[in-house]
Design a protein around this motif. Structure first.
Motif, PDB file in Angstrom:
ATOM      1  N   ASN A  37       1.117  -1.328   0.098  1.00  0.00           N
ATOM      2  CA  ASN A  37       0.111   0.133   0.006  1.00  0.00           C
ATOM      3  C   ASN A  37       0.805   1.142  -0.095  1.00  0.00           C
ATOM      4  O   ASN A  37       0.758   2.213  -0.643  1.00  0.00           O
ATOM      5  CB  ASN A  37      -0.958  -0.176   1.242  1.00  0.00           C
ATOM      6  CG  ASN A  37      -2.197  -0.924   0.981  1.00  0.00           C
ATOM      7  OD1 ASN A  37      -2.324  -1.456   0.015  1.00  0.00           O
ATOM      8  ND2 ASN A  37      -2.763  -1.256   2.124  1.00  0.00           N
ATOM      9  N   ARG A  38       1.912   1.569   0.881  1.00  0.00           N
ATOM     10  CA  ARG A  38       2.715   2.405   0.900  1.00  0.00           C
ATOM     11  C   ARG A  38       3.470   2.931  -0.450  1.00  0.00           C
ATOM     12  O   ARG A  38       3.597   3.924  -0.950  1.00  0.00           O
ATOM     13  CB  ARG A  38       3.743   2.148   1.838  1.00  0.00           C
ATOM     14  CG  ARG A  38       3.325   2.168   3.318  1.00  0.00           C
ATOM     15  CD  ARG A  38       3.091   3.562   3.752  1.00  0.00           C
ATOM     16  NE  ARG A  38       4.006   4.478   3.960  1.00  0.00           N
ATOM     17  CZ  ARG A  38       3.805   5.678   4.019  1.00  0.00           C
ATOM     18  NH1 ARG A  38       2.866   6.429   4.442  1.00  0.00           N
ATOM     19  NH2 ARG A  38       4.975   6.628   4.124  1.00  0.00           N
ATOM     20  N   LEU A  39       3.997   1.559  -1.205  1.00  0.00           N
ATOM     21  CA  LEU A  39       4.568   2.077  -2.350  1.00  0.00           C
ATOM     22  C   LEU A  39       3.463   2.259  -3.351  1.00  0.00           C
ATOM     23  O   LEU A  39       3.886   3.220  -4.292  1.00  0.00           O
ATOM     24  CB  LEU A  39       4.782   0.392  -2.989  1.00  0.00           C
ATOM     25  CG  LEU A  39       6.318   0.177  -1.972  1.00  0.00           C
ATOM     26  CD1 LEU A  39       6.843  -1.219  -2.683  1.00  0.00           C
ATOM     27  CD2 LEU A  39       7.606   0.943  -2.336  1.00  0.00           C
ATOM     28  N   ARG A  40       2.088   1.710  -3.407  1.00  0.00           N
ATOM     29  CA  ARG A  40       1.349   2.327  -4.242  1.00  0.00           C
ATOM     30  C   ARG A  40       0.923   3.598  -4.038  1.00  0.00           C
ATOM     31  O   ARG A  40       0.664   4.435  -5.050  1.00  0.00           O
ATOM     32  CB  ARG A  40      -0.058   1.411  -4.171  1.00  0.00           C
ATOM     33  CG  ARG A  40       0.167  -0.075  -4.465  1.00  0.00           C
ATOM     34  CD  ARG A  40       0.274  -0.334  -5.877  1.00  0.00           C
ATOM     35  NE  ARG A  40      -0.734   0.243  -6.984  1.00  0.00           N
ATOM     36  CZ  ARG A  40      -0.874   0.046  -7.916  1.00  0.00           C
ATOM     37  NH1 ARG A  40       0.306  -0.595  -8.657  1.00  0.00           N
ATOM     38  NH2 ARG A  40      -1.827   0.330  -8.906  1.00  0.00           N
ATOM     39  N   ILE A  41       0.743   4.188  -2.845  1.00  0.00           N
ATOM     40  CA  ILE A  41       0.304   5.552  -2.633  1.00  0.00           C
ATOM     41  C   ILE A  41       1.678   6.483  -3.057  1.00  0.00           C
ATOM     42  O   ILE A  41       1.318   7.466  -3.533  1.00  0.00           O
ATOM     43  CB  ILE A  41       0.204   5.649  -0.891  1.00  0.00           C
ATOM     44  CG1 ILE A  41      -1.078   4.946  -0.756  1.00  0.00           C
ATOM     45  CG2 ILE A  41      -0.006   7.062  -0.754  1.00  0.00           C
ATOM     46  CD1 ILE A  41      -1.594   4.863   0.703  1.00  0.00           C
ATOM     47  N   ARG A  42       2.909   5.896  -2.581  1.00  0.00           N
ATOM     48  CA  ARG A  42       4.045   6.707  -3.066  1.00  0.00           C
ATOM     49  C   ARG A  42       4.124   7.096  -4.693  1.00  0.00           C
ATOM     50  O   ARG A  42       4.128   8.113  -5.181  1.00  0.00           O
ATOM     51  CB  ARG A  42       5.190   6.162  -2.632  1.00  0.00           C
ATOM     52  CG  ARG A  42       5.463   6.348  -1.303  1.00  0.00           C
ATOM     53  CD  ARG A  42       6.711   5.541  -0.909  1.00  0.00           C
ATOM     54  NE  ARG A  42       7.990   6.467  -1.507  1.00  0.00           N
ATOM     55  CZ  ARG A  42       9.253   6.161  -1.304  1.00  0.00           C
ATOM     56  NH1 ARG A  42       9.525   5.030  -0.434  1.00  0.00           N
ATOM     57  NH2 ARG A  42      10.321   6.440  -1.989  1.00  0.00           N
ATOM     58  N   SER A  43       3.836   6.221  -5.259  1.00  0.00           N
ATOM     59  CA  SER A  43       3.713   6.026  -6.700  1.00  0.00           C
ATOM     60  C   SER A  43       2.617   7.048  -7.500  1.00  0.00           C
ATOM     61  O   SER A  43       2.895   7.729  -8.423  1.00  0.00           O
ATOM     62  CB  SER A  43       3.500   4.591  -7.502  1.00  0.00           C
ATOM     63  OG  SER A  43       3.281   4.498  -8.867  1.00  0.00           O
ATOM     64  N   PHE A  82       1.341   9.530  -5.631  1.00  0.00           N
ATOM     65  CA  PHE A  82       1.525  10.700  -5.326  1.00  0.00           C
ATOM     66  C   PHE A  82       2.909  11.370  -6.111  1.00  0.00           C
ATOM     67  O   PHE A  82       2.581  12.469  -6.667  1.00  0.00           O
ATOM     68  CB  PHE A  82       2.297  10.878  -3.876  1.00  0.00           C
ATOM     69  CG  PHE A  82       2.806  11.978  -3.347  1.00  0.00           C
ATOM     70  CD1 PHE A  82       1.905  13.112  -2.879  1.00  0.00           C
ATOM     71  CD2 PHE A  82       4.106  12.427  -3.466  1.00  0.00           C
ATOM     72  CE1 PHE A  82       2.448  14.386  -2.527  1.00  0.00           C
ATOM     73  CE2 PHE A  82       4.430  13.697  -2.797  1.00  0.00           C
ATOM     74  CZ  PHE A  82       3.714  14.586  -2.666  1.00  0.00           C
ATOM     75  N   GLN A  83       3.524  10.554  -6.811  1.00  0.00           N
ATOM     76  CA  GLN A  83       4.766  10.924  -7.497  1.00  0.00           C
ATOM     77  C   GLN A  83       4.045  11.113  -9.069  1.00  0.00           C
ATOM     78  O   GLN A  83       4.605  12.246  -9.719  1.00  0.00           O
ATOM     79  CB  GLN A  83       5.679   9.833  -7.518  1.00  0.00           C
ATOM     80  CG  GLN A  83       7.189  10.375  -8.524  1.00  0.00           C
ATOM     81  CD  GLN A  83       7.719  11.442  -7.865  1.00  0.00           C
ATOM     82  OE1 GLN A  83       7.985  11.282  -6.393  1.00  0.00           O
ATOM     83  NE2 GLN A  83       8.075  12.396  -8.485  1.00  0.00           N
ATOM     84  N   LYS A 105       2.585  14.483  -8.932  1.00  0.00           N
ATOM     85  CA  LYS A 105       3.350  15.627  -8.678  1.00  0.00           C
ATOM     86  C   LYS A 105       3.920  15.887 -10.090  1.00  0.00           C
ATOM     87  O   LYS A 105       4.135  17.040 -10.391  1.00  0.00           O
ATOM     88  CB  LYS A 105       4.419  15.156  -7.832  1.00  0.00           C
ATOM     89  CG  LYS A 105       5.502  16.327  -7.250  1.00  0.00           C
ATOM     90  CD  LYS A 105       6.336  15.876  -6.276  1.00  0.00           C
ATOM     91  CE  LYS A 105       7.499  16.848  -5.819  1.00  0.00           C
ATOM     92  NZ  LYS A 105       8.370  16.359  -4.997  1.00  0.00           N
TER      93      LYS A 105
END
Length: 201
Positions: free
Chosen positions: A186-192, A194-195, A198
């Motif tokens: 989940n963290r990796l999906r959310i970071r992706s 967000f990126q 951005k």
């Protein structure tokens, strides 16, 4: 064992007037009119694994272990006991059977919910109404064509990476292992996400 981001807010009721309620669906009478469901799950008597709930961004809401093959009760119970209100739409391999199952038991809770099968899994549902297919609604509402209906498949393919390791663990350790894996997922999906947003600015 189970883990969900949403806390349990109600118990799954018993429905004594519905025959075989909550029991495994090992014959076509219990599994509804969908032959594909019966042939792939009940007839083969598949053993249970993990059922995970995913959003359209392939972020996992949670999971629970299943002693037997996945059935309509697994999805029904997860939504009824965790969601304050029924989601607007659920994309599920066997939505044709899940919809009637949910409406029969909790007609008010699931009254406005749409149960649809994605295009990839619609093959084989030869005796099911086209009202169960996402494509039918996308023809009228073009925005639905952009819906990531394969999000669960993407997430489940991720879970497949740890399937062998989990098979050698006891339940307590297996649940913890899955929780850690999905937390990182989940963290990796959310970071992706967000990126990407951005970079789009």
């Amino acid at each position: 064992g189970c883990w969900y981001l949403l806390p349990q807010i109600r118990q799954r009721p018993l429905y004594p007037h519905i025959p075989h309620d909550g029991k495994s669906e090992l014959n076509p009478e219990r599994s509804g009119t969908c032959r594909k469901y019966y042939d792939e799950y009940s007839k083969k008597r598949l053993t249970g694994r993990i059922m995970a709930c995913w959003c359209s961004h392939s972020i996992c809401y949670g999971f629970h272990c299943m002693p037997l093959a996945e059935g309509r009760n697994d999805v029904f119970s997860a939504m009824l006991t965790r969601w304050p209100e029924a989601p607007e739409r659920v994309v599920y391999d066997y939505a044709c059977a899940l919809g009637p199952y949910c409406w029969t038991r909790e007609p008010e809770f699931f009254a406005d919910m749409q149960f649809v099968i994605d295009g990839f899994h619609s093959t084989g549902h030869t005796k099911c109404s086209t009202a169960s297919f996402l494509k039918t609604y996308a023809d009228v509402q073009p925005a639905l064509a952009k819906l990531n209906s394969s999000a669960a498949e993407c997430g489940n393919s991720g879970l497949a990476r740890i399937q062998k390791s989990v098979s050698y663990m006891g339940q307590e350790r297996a649940v913890l292992y899955c929780w850690v894996f999905l937390w990182i997922w989940n963290r990796l999906r959310i970071r992706s996400m967000f990126q990407r947003s951005k970079n789009a600015l």
